[in-house]
Design a protein around this motif. Structure first.
Motif, PDB file in Angstrom:
ATOM      1  N   ILE A 103      -0.802  39.901  37.016  1.00 21.41           N
ATOM      2  CA  ILE A 103      -2.191  40.066  37.451  1.00 21.41           C
ATOM      3  C   ILE A 103      -2.619  38.973  38.424  1.00 21.41           C
ATOM      4  O   ILE A 103      -2.319  37.802  38.240  1.00 21.41           O
ATOM      5  N   ASP A 104      -3.342  39.369  39.452  1.00 23.82           N
ATOM      6  CA  ASP A 104      -4.058  38.440  40.321  1.00 23.82           C
ATOM      7  C   ASP A 104      -5.378  38.133  39.615  1.00 23.82           C
ATOM      8  O   ASP A 104      -6.353  38.885  39.735  1.00 23.82           O
ATOM      9  N   TRP A 105      -5.390  37.042  38.866  1.00 19.19           N
ATOM     10  CA  TRP A 105      -6.545  36.765  38.019  1.00 19.19           C
ATOM     11  C   TRP A 105      -7.787  36.438  38.837  1.00 19.19           C
ATOM     12  O   TRP A 105      -8.910  36.794  38.440  1.00 19.19           O
ATOM     13  N   ASP A 106      -7.623  35.770  39.964  1.00 18.57           N
ATOM     14  CA  ASP A 106      -8.792  35.442  40.782  1.00 18.57           C
ATOM     15  C   ASP A 106      -9.496  36.709  41.242  1.00 18.57           C
ATOM     16  O   ASP A 106     -10.721  36.837  41.109  1.00 18.57           O
ATOM     17  N   ALA A 107      -8.739  37.664  41.789  1.00 22.25           N
ATOM     18  CA  ALA A 107      -9.350  38.894  42.281  1.00 22.25           C
ATOM     19  C   ALA A 107      -9.876  39.757  41.140  1.00 22.25           C
ATOM     20  O   ALA A 107     -10.947  40.361  41.240  1.00 22.25           O
ATOM     21  N   THR A 108      -9.122  39.806  40.047  1.00 26.69           N
ATOM     22  CA  THR A 108      -9.530  40.628  38.902  1.00 26.69           C
ATOM     23  C   THR A 108     -10.844  40.129  38.308  1.00 26.69           C
ATOM     24  O   THR A 108     -11.754  40.919  38.026  1.00 26.69           O
ATOM     25  N   LEU A 109     -10.956  38.836  38.115  1.00 31.05           N
ATOM     26  CA  LEU A 109     -12.181  38.289  37.523  1.00 31.05           C
ATOM     27  C   LEU A 109     -13.331  38.288  38.523  1.00 31.05           C
ATOM     28  O   LEU A 109     -14.494  38.475  38.134  1.00 31.05           O
ATOM     29  N   ALA A 110     -13.033  38.101  39.798  1.00 30.61           N
ATOM     30  CA  ALA A 110     -14.093  38.165  40.814  1.00 30.61           C
ATOM     31  C   ALA A 110     -14.724  39.552  40.838  1.00 30.61           C
ATOM     32  O   ALA A 110     -15.942  39.690  41.054  1.00 30.61           O
ATOM     33  N   PHE A 111     -13.910  40.590  40.609  1.00 30.58           N
ATOM     34  CA  PHE A 111     -14.476  41.940  40.580  1.00 30.58           C
ATOM     35  C   PHE A 111     -15.457  42.087  39.419  1.00 30.58           C
ATOM     36  O   PHE A 111     -16.502  42.740  39.558  1.00 30.58           O
ATOM     37  N   ARG A 112     -15.164  41.470  38.292  1.00 35.59           N
ATOM     38  CA  ARG A 112     -16.093  41.533  37.168  1.00 35.59           C
ATOM     39  C   ARG A 112     -17.392  40.820  37.491  1.00 35.59           C
ATOM     40  O   ARG A 112     -18.478  41.294  37.135  1.00 35.59           O
ATOM     41  N   HIS A 113     -17.322  39.713  38.200  1.00 37.21           N
ATOM     42  CA  HIS A 113     -18.540  39.020  38.630  1.00 37.21           C
ATOM     43  C   HIS A 113     -19.333  39.875  39.616  1.00 37.21           C
ATOM     44  O   HIS A 113     -20.574  39.852  39.604  1.00 37.21           O
ATOM     45  N   HIS A 114     -18.643  40.622  40.451  1.00 35.27           N
ATOM     46  CA  HIS A 114     -19.309  41.573  41.351  1.00 35.27           C
ATOM     47  C   HIS A 114     -20.128  42.580  40.546  1.00 35.27           C
ATOM     48  O   HIS A 114     -21.308  42.827  40.854  1.00 35.27           O
ATOM     49  N   VAL A 115     -19.536  43.146  39.508  1.00 40.89           N
ATOM     50  CA  VAL A 115     -20.255  44.122  38.677  1.00 40.89           C
ATOM     51  C   VAL A 115     -21.452  43.464  37.995  1.00 40.89           C
ATOM     52  O   VAL A 115     -22.566  44.010  37.996  1.00 40.89           O
ATOM     53  N   TRP A 116     -21.246  42.298  37.397  1.00 38.35           N
ATOM     54  CA  TRP A 116     -22.352  41.605  36.730  1.00 38.35           C
ATOM     55  C   TRP A 116     -23.473  41.268  37.703  1.00 38.35           C
ATOM     56  O   TRP A 116     -24.649  41.302  37.335  1.00 38.35           O
ATOM     57  N   SER A 117     -23.123  40.941  38.948  1.00 39.84           N
ATOM     58  CA  SER A 117     -24.143  40.554  39.920  1.00 39.84           C
ATOM     59  C   SER A 117     -25.103  41.690  40.220  1.00 39.84           C
ATOM     60  O   SER A 117     -26.227  41.452  40.685  1.00 39.84           O
ATOM     61  N   TRP A 118     -24.679  42.907  39.956  1.00 37.96           N
ATOM     62  CA  TRP A 118     -25.540  44.072  40.162  1.00 37.96           C
ATOM     63  C   TRP A 118     -26.275  44.471  38.876  1.00 37.96           C
ATOM     64  O   TRP A 118     -26.890  45.547  38.811  1.00 37.96           O
ATOM     65  N   GLY A 119     -26.207  43.635  37.852  1.00 35.63           N
ATOM     66  CA  GLY A 119     -26.949  43.892  36.626  1.00 35.63           C
ATOM     67  C   GLY A 119     -26.267  44.826  35.653  1.00 35.63           C
ATOM     68  O   GLY A 119     -26.837  45.156  34.608  1.00 35.63           O
TER      69      GLY A 119
END
Length: 418
Positions: free
Chosen positions: A58-74
């Motif tokens: 897993i590319d952990w940086d990209a994988t976790l950044a995507f989760r932050h993207h989702v959270w940023s939209w509430g």
């Protein structure tokens, strides 16, 4: 206006106008009118051995950044679910690490998170009910220890082992008794995983079970009724809106319906009755609408957020105008064979700049054809689901070029491409 090249199944190409991204605004808080989770995918290292049967890298940086993207939209994140390739490439060790890492990130930023709890670490296909209970408990304890909410996923092992509805009631009862907090139950239909045909119903040795949805619903509701303090809701992924509504109307007030219907979510989330408020349409739970736990929302997180913000404001018309066009896109992403929908989710994440390469664990990026992906591009463009349209066009055209297809470079007049 920039041209966007599209590819038909017969090899013909045509150009349409690339649309601008909608001017959606991120909310200051999670939505109030609906609870919404996006089921997130995983991003492998592009240079890894991403071929079938190889453990996930897993590319952990990209994988976790995507989760932050989702959270940023509430929105909340539903992790380590089938969208993350459970039973399709995400091995048990990677699953455990994903849950631990995502939970740590969620706890750090206050993001809402639930994670899948399954029995997929068992090596044998055929095991006893007692072993299934123990396997569920082990994963449940790992999720809870990490600080994540739990979704009890449908188990392939249980689908094979259960000989009666009573077997399902027994296994779920014993697992729920071990839960430290209320969990969400998960009913995944055979379109997503053929092994799960007949889940929650009686079976005969060596068969895939009954397809009696009503009987299965009775078993599910029996489990919820017997464990009212330990079940917070149920996610239904049958792609059958009428079946979901029928179960939703029978839920107790303590349990939410989370739609997993990627074909009909616009109407299911809006709900029944004027404004779909509490008590409308005689819903026993007081919620004549479905909340959401959708793989589709990972592909269209900004649109989903903006639409639910409109519901929060009581603007049903804007809700429909924003989310409605995404449903046709979702139907293409989830087209048969439905279980390859993960390819479309990852493809859109790549187009939108959330991962560096169009790669997937187990080589699943090869599961859809170029014309299929072209239709995703076309519908995403029409639905306003391309977050960075110029980047998306450049990446798509580069993919076409690698496959020997020349993108049209001429500009398209405004209004062209219909």
């Amino acid at each position: 206006m920039t041209a966007l090249t599209l590819l038909a199944g017969d090899g013909a190409v045509r150009a349409v106008a690339l649309r601008e991204a909608p001017a959606f605004t991120k909310p200051g808080r999670p939505p109030a009118s609906r609870v919404a989770y996006a089921a997130a995918h995983v991003v492998p290292r592009a240079s890894a051995d991403n071929t079938p049967g190889v453990p996930a890298d897993i590319d952990w940086d990209a994988t976790l950044a995507f989760r932050h993207h989702v959270w940023s939209w509430g929105l909340g994140v539903a992790d380590a679910m089938d969208t993350a390739q459970r039973n399709m490439g995400l091995d048990p060790a990677a699953t455990r690490e994903l849950i631990s890492r995502s939970a740590a990130e969620a706890n750090a930023v206050g993001g809402r998170l639930v994670v899948g709890v399954n029995t997929d670490h068992l090596e044998a296909e055929h095991v006893s009910l007692a072993e299934i209970v123990d396997a569920y408990r082990a994963q449940l304890h790992h999720a809870e220890d990490a600080g994540a909410g739990a979704v009890l996923m449908a188990s392939r092992h249980l689908a094979r082992a259960a000989q009666s509805a009573e077997d399902y009631r027994r296994v779920y009862g014993e697992v729920l008794a071990a839960a430290g907090a209320p969990v969400v139950l998960h009913w995944l239909g055979p379109a997503f995983d053929p092994v799960l045909a007949g889940y929650f119903t009686s079976t005969e040795p060596g068969t895939s079970g009954s397809d009696d949805v009503d009987a299965a619903a009775d078993t599910l509701l029996d489990i919820i009724a017997a464990n009212p303090d330990r079940v917070s809701g149920v996610k239904m992924s049958l792609l059958d809106a009428d079946a979901e509504i029928a179960v939703r109307r029978r839920l107790p007030a303590t349990a939410r319906m989370f739609t997993g219907d990627d074909f009909h979510y616009v109407g299911l989330i809006e709900g029944e009755g004027a404004g779909a408020g509490a008590g409308a349409a005689g819903d026993g739970s007081g919620r004549p609408y479905s909340d959401a736990l959708l793989g589709a929302f990972a592909a269209v997180a900004p649109n989903a957020s903006a639409a639910i913000q409109a519901l929060d404001a009581g603007d049903v018309g804007s809700y429909r105008a924003i989310l409605g066009p995404t449903e046709e896109l979702s139907r293409q992403v989830f087209a048969a064979p439905t279980y390859y929908y993960k390819t479309g989710v990852a493809f859109l994440a790549w187009l939108n700049g959330h991962q560096p390469a169009f790669q997937m664990v187990g080589g699943l990026h090869a599961a859809r054809s170029l014309p299929h992906l072209s239709r995703i591009v076309e519908l995403a463009n029409e639905a306003g689901a391309l977050e960075r349209p110029e980047l998306a066009a450049a990446r798509w055209h580069a993919l076409l070029g690698v496959n020997g297809i020349e993108a049209r470079s001429a500009a398209v007049p405004v209004g062209a491409g219909a």
